[in-house]
Each structure stands twice: as structure tokens, then as C-alpha cells.
Design a protein around this motif. Structure first.
Motif, PDB file in Angstrom:
ATOM      1  N   TYR A 190       7.466   6.259  17.227  1.00 18.06           N
ATOM      2  CA  TYR A 190       7.507   6.412  16.047  1.00 18.06           C
ATOM      3  C   TYR A 190       8.692   7.418  15.437  1.00 18.06           C
ATOM      4  O   TYR A 190       9.718   6.923  14.703  1.00 18.06           O
ATOM      5  N   ALA A 249       8.831  -0.435   4.405  1.00 18.49           N
ATOM      6  CA  ALA A 249       7.658  -0.547   5.418  1.00 18.49           C
ATOM      7  C   ALA A 249       7.855   0.097   6.773  1.00 18.49           C
ATOM      8  O   ALA A 249       8.790   0.339   7.157  1.00 18.49           O
ATOM      9  N   GLY A 250       6.437   0.536   7.317  1.00 16.86           N
ATOM     10  CA  GLY A 250       6.650   1.163   8.504  1.00 16.86           C
ATOM     11  C   GLY A 250       5.159   1.201   9.120  1.00 16.86           C
ATOM     12  O   GLY A 250       4.282   1.250   8.469  1.00 16.86           O
ATOM     13  N   VAL A 251       5.230   1.462  10.486  1.00 18.59           N
ATOM     14  CA  VAL A 251       3.833   1.456  11.152  1.00 18.59           C
ATOM     15  C   VAL A 251       3.876   2.801  12.054  1.00 18.59           C
ATOM     16  O   VAL A 251       4.981   3.195  12.505  1.00 18.59           O
ATOM     17  N   GLY A 277       6.653  -8.556   2.266  1.00 18.20           N
ATOM     18  CA  GLY A 277       5.750  -7.945   3.052  1.00 18.20           C
ATOM     19  C   GLY A 277       5.209  -9.144   3.835  1.00 18.20           C
ATOM     20  O   GLY A 277       5.685 -10.276   3.726  1.00 18.20           O
ATOM     21  N   ARG A 278       4.120  -8.793   4.812  1.00 17.32           N
ATOM     22  CA  ARG A 278       3.717  -9.866   5.918  1.00 17.32           C
ATOM     23  C   ARG A 278       2.613 -10.706   5.155  1.00 17.32           C
ATOM     24  O   ARG A 278       1.980 -11.418   6.090  1.00 17.32           O
ATOM     25  N   THR A 331      -2.361   7.568   2.016  1.00 17.05           N
ATOM     26  CA  THR A 331      -1.502   6.190   2.223  1.00 17.05           C
ATOM     27  C   THR A 331      -2.392   5.787   3.321  1.00 17.05           C
ATOM     28  O   THR A 331      -3.024   6.325   4.228  1.00 17.05           O
ATOM     29  N   GLY A 332      -1.826   4.541   3.952  1.00 16.71           N
ATOM     30  CA  GLY A 332      -2.214   4.111   5.051  1.00 16.71           C
ATOM     31  C   GLY A 332      -1.490   4.512   6.258  1.00 16.71           C
ATOM     32  O   GLY A 332      -1.899   4.289   7.549  1.00 16.71           O
ATOM     33  N   LEU A 333      -0.559   5.429   6.061  1.00 17.04           N
ATOM     34  CA  LEU A 333       0.017   5.932   7.192  1.00 17.04           C
ATOM     35  C   LEU A 333       0.489   5.061   8.105  1.00 17.04           C
ATOM     36  O   LEU A 333       0.384   5.207   9.539  1.00 17.04           O
ATOM     37  N   GLY A 334       1.158   3.849   7.736  1.00 16.66           N
ATOM     38  CA  GLY A 334       1.761   2.803   8.644  1.00 16.66           C
ATOM     39  C   GLY A 334       0.502   2.127   9.595  1.00 16.66           C
ATOM     40  O   GLY A 334       0.717   1.877  10.808  1.00 16.66           O
ATOM     41  N   THR A 352       9.358  -3.078  13.966  1.00 21.50           N
ATOM     42  CA  THR A 352       8.960  -2.993  12.414  1.00 21.50           C
ATOM     43  C   THR A 352       9.829  -1.703  11.925  1.00 21.50           C
ATOM     44  O   THR A 352      10.187  -1.949  10.669  1.00 21.50           O
ATOM     45  N   ILE A 411       4.893  14.678   3.481  1.00 21.81           N
ATOM     46  CA  ILE A 411       3.480  14.516   4.141  1.00 21.81           C
ATOM     47  C   ILE A 411       2.488  13.944   3.102  1.00 21.81           C
ATOM     48  O   ILE A 411       2.258  14.711   2.123  1.00 21.81           O
ATOM     49  N   LEU A 447       8.473  -7.716   9.493  1.00 11.40           N
ATOM     50  CA  LEU A 447       9.589  -7.198  10.016  1.00 11.40           C
ATOM     51  C   LEU A 447       9.727  -7.129  11.387  1.00 11.40           C
ATOM     52  O   LEU A 447      10.922  -6.622  11.952  1.00 11.40           O
ATOM     53  N   SER A 502       0.759  -1.229  -0.180  1.00 13.70           N
ATOM     54  CA  SER A 502       0.009  -0.047  -0.112  1.00 13.70           C
ATOM     55  C   SER A 502       0.983   1.332  -0.104  1.00 13.70           C
ATOM     56  O   SER A 502       2.092   1.317   0.169  1.00 13.70           O
TER      57      SER A 502
HETATM   58  N1  LIG Z   1       2.619   8.898   4.558  1.00 10.91           N
HETATM   59  C1  LIG Z   1       3.375   9.853   5.298  1.00 10.91           C
HETATM   60  O1  LIG Z   1       2.981  11.000   5.089  1.00 10.91           O
HETATM   61  C2  LIG Z   1       4.798   9.378   5.680  1.00 10.91           C
HETATM   62  C3  LIG Z   1       5.587  10.485   6.198  1.00 10.91           C
HETATM   63  C4  LIG Z   1       6.897  10.150   6.461  1.00 10.91           C
HETATM   64  C5  LIG Z   1       7.489   8.919   6.590  1.00 10.91           C
HETATM   65  N2  LIG Z   1       6.671   7.812   5.893  1.00 10.91           N
HETATM   66  C6  LIG Z   1       7.052   6.540   5.935  1.00 10.91           C
HETATM   67  O2  LIG Z   1       6.759   6.219   4.589  1.00 10.91           O
HETATM   68  C7  LIG Z   1       6.790   4.310   4.886  1.00 10.91           C
HETATM   69  C8  LIG Z   1       5.635   3.975   4.020  1.00 10.91           C
HETATM   70  O3  LIG Z   1       4.368   4.606   4.479  1.00 10.91           O
HETATM   71  P1  LIG Z   1       2.821   4.713   3.948  1.00 10.91           P
HETATM   72  O4  LIG Z   1       2.294   5.979   4.329  1.00 10.91           O
HETATM   73  O5  LIG Z   1       2.951   4.422   2.378  1.00 10.91           O
HETATM   74  O6  LIG Z   1       2.119   3.565   4.994  1.00 10.91           O
HETATM   75  P2  LIG Z   1       1.045   2.290   4.559  1.00 10.91           P
HETATM   76  O7  LIG Z   1       0.286   2.755   3.191  1.00 10.91           O
HETATM   77  O8  LIG Z   1       0.693   2.171   5.717  1.00 10.91           O
HETATM   78  O9  LIG Z   1       2.208   1.328   4.048  1.00 10.91           O
HETATM   79  C9  LIG Z   1       2.854   0.648   5.153  1.00 10.91           C
HETATM   80  C10 LIG Z   1       3.461  -0.710   4.569  1.00 10.91           C
HETATM   81  O10 LIG Z   1       4.187  -1.057   5.426  1.00 10.91           O
HETATM   82  C11 LIG Z   1       3.954  -2.777   5.664  1.00 10.91           C
HETATM   83  N3  LIG Z   1       4.279  -3.314   7.039  1.00 10.91           N
HETATM   84  C12 LIG Z   1       3.585  -2.713   8.139  1.00 10.91           C
HETATM   85  N4  LIG Z   1       3.980  -3.373   9.120  1.00 10.91           N
HETATM   86  C13 LIG Z   1       4.776  -4.534   8.497  1.00 10.91           C
HETATM   87  C14 LIG Z   1       5.636  -5.867   9.282  1.00 10.91           C
HETATM   88  N5  LIG Z   1       5.696  -5.906  10.282  1.00 10.91           N
HETATM   89  N6  LIG Z   1       6.295  -6.297   8.421  1.00 10.91           N
HETATM   90  C15 LIG Z   1       6.199  -6.056   6.904  1.00 10.91           C
HETATM   91  N7  LIG Z   1       5.601  -5.159   6.245  1.00 10.91           N
HETATM   92  C16 LIG Z   1       4.748  -4.190   7.117  1.00 10.91           C
HETATM   93  C17 LIG Z   1       2.496  -2.698   5.275  1.00 10.91           C
HETATM   94  O11 LIG Z   1       2.029  -3.966   4.908  1.00 10.91           O
HETATM   95  P3  LIG Z   1       0.440  -4.425   5.183  1.00 10.91           P
HETATM   96  O12 LIG Z   1      -0.215  -4.139   3.995  1.00 10.91           O
HETATM   97  O13 LIG Z   1       0.587  -5.814   5.398  1.00 10.91           O
HETATM   98  O14 LIG Z   1       0.018  -3.766   6.281  1.00 10.91           O
HETATM   99  C18 LIG Z   1       2.427  -1.470   4.285  1.00 10.91           C
HETATM  100  O15 LIG Z   1       2.735  -2.407   3.023  1.00 10.91           O
HETATM  101  C19 LIG Z   1       6.487   4.352   6.244  1.00 10.91           C
HETATM  102  O16 LIG Z   1       7.833   3.941   6.703  1.00 10.91           O
HETATM  103  C20 LIG Z   1       6.307   5.677   6.830  1.00 10.91           C
HETATM  104  O17 LIG Z   1       6.871   5.636   8.057  1.00 10.91           O
HETATM  105  C21 LIG Z   1       5.268   8.124   5.626  1.00 10.91           C
END
Ligand SMILES: NC(=O)c1ccc[n+]([C@@H]2O[C@H](COP(=O)([O-])OP(=O)(O)OC[C@H]3O[C@@H](n4cnc5c(N)ncnc54)[C@H](OP(=O)(O)O)[C@@H]3O)[C@@H](O)[C@H]2O)c1
Length: 304
Positions: free
Chosen positions: A177, A86-88, A32-33, A211-214, A106, A207, A59, A12
Motif C-alpha cells: 500500500y 480509487a484504491g485498495v 468504477g469496476r 469508508t471501505g478503506l479500500g 490498482t 484518517i 483499474l 463508496s
Molecule cells: N480512508 C482513509 O483513511 C484513507 C487514508 C489515506 C488515503 N486513502 C485513500 O483514499 C482513497 C479512497 O479510499 P476510501 O477509504 O474511501 O476507500 P473505499 O470506501 O473502500 O473506496 C474505494 C473505492 O475504490 C474502488 N476500487 C477498488 N478497486 C478498484 C479497481 N480495481 N478498479 C476500480 N475501482 C476500484 C472501490 O470500488 P468498489 O465499490 O467496486 O469496491 C471504491 O469505489 C483510496 O485511494 C485510499 O487509498 C484513504
């Protein structure tokens, strides 16, 4: 042989867009998980003529990370880049089976362990990119405006226990986080120095709404996705998963040979917190992380 790119969290948001973007340039290893969600991404890539492998990996689980690294090695692909995406972001802390804070495991321990396991198998010049977050820096404008207090590191052990330096952020989950992302950034900069045959960098993806924002809860998703992205102080930092993916793909393709660079949401070099940039902190962190993971491994072997 075609280039191969490893992307964690490709199911995602930014990771999905990054996998689709990199699939235009080579084979993608989707890590991925969730087997079903990995298959959905693989099918999307193959529908448009790309090629992808899937590797199951939680992870937050060290044994799963080790198995995933072994499975990736068995693929014998010429790896161009590992994108630790990947991140949460958990507003309510939870624990892994090993008793570790899920966010720290994670976002930091798992990606660090995966990277260390893969480094011996990466060819010279390969790139390792950690997707971090500027929230780690309490002095950066978005963090300041939101009243966030940045990384709250005490030690690797304490972080794994879910303990943060007092005086942290009021917003739930943000200490874990920010600390996990500060550690990922500092470790990237340390590894860049330690392994000069590779290029190890970090990126703040901006920002991103949509996204799912982890896995953040509905309140945080609404706050970041609908409110913060619309307010003028945050405008310069706004991005989209598609744009973030293009920035990541450009960093990965950069032929300048630079390493140890922290990139912003536009792909320009930026500065993070003073702690993350402190070489003494970076070295202490990497040392502590290695001994923490080694102890965890020994305990796991004793139990088996
Ligand atoms: N969105 C923002 O504004 C923002 C800003 C700064 C940094 N970030 C960073 O960007 C990265 C992506 O974020 P996103 O917003 O795109 O989030 P996202 O849509 O929630 O995607 C997170 C991804 O990480 C995977 N994941 C979570 N826990 C995991 C685990 N234990 N093992 C393996 N995979 C795992 C999820 O897999 P599942 O589908 O299985 O849940 C998903 O594929 C993250 O590291 C986040 O911290 C995001």
C-alpha cells in the motif's frame, strides 16, 4: 458548456462523497469496476438534480483502463479535473489476471495508465489529482506511531511482482500500500513538471473512519476506524469522507494556477517522504512505468 469531473472509485467512501460534492458544480464521470454500484451513485446524483455518466473500469486491468479512457474521450466533455481516488488496501496479497500485485496495479499502474491516456484530451488548465496516503512517508507521525516503514520501492517490475525492500512493516499489506501511494505521489510531482499546461497534484485525505478503506479486512477497518481515529496522537490527522470530499473539491477549484502541490487533509501544502520528492527518483519511476506498461501492452497484443 458545464464543467466535467472524472472521479475514480465513486461507489463508496471518499470517492462517493467527492462525486456527490462535484456534482453540485458540473457533470460527473463515474469510473468504477461494478456497473450496479456505479448506477447507484449515478441515481443518487440524478435524484438531487445532478448529471452523471458511468464508465466501467477495473483499474487493475490495463485493457479495461484503455477501454475506459476511450469511452471517456467519446463523451467529448470539457474535463475540468480527473480525480484518481480509487484504491485498495489488501492485507493478503493477490494477483491480477496479468500476474501483478493487485494493490500496486490498482493504486498506481492503473491510475498512471488512465492519466497518461487522458492527458492529450485534457484542456489547458485542467487538474489531475491523485488521492495518496501519508503512510508512504515513514518519518510522518502516524506512520511512526503505528510502526510502519513507508514505501519499500525496489523497481516498478519488482513492485508489480509484489516484492518490497526488506525491513518493511509488520502490518500485512502495508508495504504494498505505502509503495503504491509513494509511486502515485512521485509520479504526480513528475507529471506536474512534465506537463505544465495542466495542474497535477496529490492529496492525503486524512484518517477516515466510515469508508471501505479500500476493501481492507475487518481487523484493519476496526484498527483505523475505531481505534486509531480515537487516539490523541492521531487527532490532528482525523477526517471524514465528507470533509475529505470538500477538501478535494476546493483543491480542484483552486484558481491560483499552482501545480505539483501535495496537500494534507486540511487542504494545506505538505511534504511527503524524501524519496517521493526526489526529482531523480520521480523521473526514474515515470520512465520505468512507461516502459513496463508498453511491454505489457505489447505482450497483450501478441496474445490477442
Ligand atoms: N480512508 C482513509 O483513511 C484513507 C487514508 C489515506 C488515503 N486513502 C485513500 O483514499 C482513497 C479512497 O479510499 P476510501 O477509504 O474511501 O476507500 P473505499 O470506501 O473502500 O473506496 C474505494 C473505492 O475504490 C474502488 N476500487 C477498488 N478497486 C478498484 C479497481 N480495481 N478498479 C476500480 N475501482 C476500484 C472501490 O470500488 P468498489 O465499490 O467496486 O469496491 C471504491 O469505489 C483510496 O485511494 C485510499 O487509498 C484513504
Amino acid at each position: 458548456m458545464t464543467d466535467a469531473y472524472i472521479v475514480t472509485g465513486p461507489t463508496s467512501g471518499i470517492g462517493l462523497c467527492t462525486a456527490l460534492e462535484l456534482a453540485k458544480r458540473g457533470v460527473v464521470v463515474l469510473v468504477g469496476r461494478d456497473r450496479g454500484r456505479l448506477e447507484v451513485t449515478r441515481e443518487r446524483i440524478e435524484r438531487v438534480g445532478g448529471h452523471a455518466h458511468t464508465v466501467l473500469c477495473d483499474l487493475a486491468d490495463l485493457a479495461s483502463v484503455r477501454q475506459a479512457a476511450a469511452r471517456i474521450e467519446d463523451l467529448h466533455l470539457p474535463i475540468t479535473a480527473l480525480v484518481n481516488n480509487a484504491g485498495v488496501l489488501q492485507s493478503r496479497p493477490s494477483r491480477t489476471a496479468a500476474g501483478w500485485d493487485v494493490t500496486f496495479a490498482t493504486n498506481y499502474l492503473g491510475p498512471f495508465a488512465l492519466t497518461e491516456a487522458l492527458i492529450p484530451h485534457l484542456p489547458d488548465g485542467a487538474r489531475v489529482l491523485f488521492v495518496v496516503s501519508a503512510i508512504e512517508d515513514p518519518e510522518r507521525k502516524p506512520a511512526k506511531v503505528m510502526g510502519l516503514r513507508g514505501g519499500r520501492f525496489i523497481s516498478v517490475e519488482a513492485s508489480a511482482e509484489g516484492e518490497w525492500k526488506p525491513g518493511g512493516s509488520k502490518m500485512p499489506g502495508m508495504d504494498a500500500y505505502a509503495t503504491s501511494k509513494q509511486c502515485a505521489l512521485a509520479a504526480a510531482l513528475a507529471l506536474a513538471r512534465e506537463v505544465p499546461r495542466l495542474r497535477v497534484d496529490a492529496v492525503e485525505p486524512g484518517i477516515n473512519s466510515a469508508t471501505g478503506l479500500g476493501g481492507a479486512n475487518a481487523f484493519l477497518r476496526f484498527l483505523f476506524g475505531q481505534i486509531i481515529t480515537r487516539l490523541p496522537p492521531f487527532a490532528p490527522y482525523r477526517s471524514t469522507p465528507e470533509r475529505a470530499a470538500r477538501v478535494i473539491a476546493e483543491i480542484v477549484a483552486d484558481a491560483s494556477g499552482r501545480t505539483g502541490v501535495y496537500y494534507d487533509e486540511k487542504g494545506d501544502p505538505m511534504t511527503g517522504s524524501s524519496l517521493a520528492h526526489d526529482p531523480m527518483f520521480q523521473e526514474r519511476l515515470v520512465r520505468e512505468t512507461r516502459s513496463f506498461l508498453a511491454r505489457a501492452e505489447t505482450r497483450a497484443v501478441a496474445v490477442r
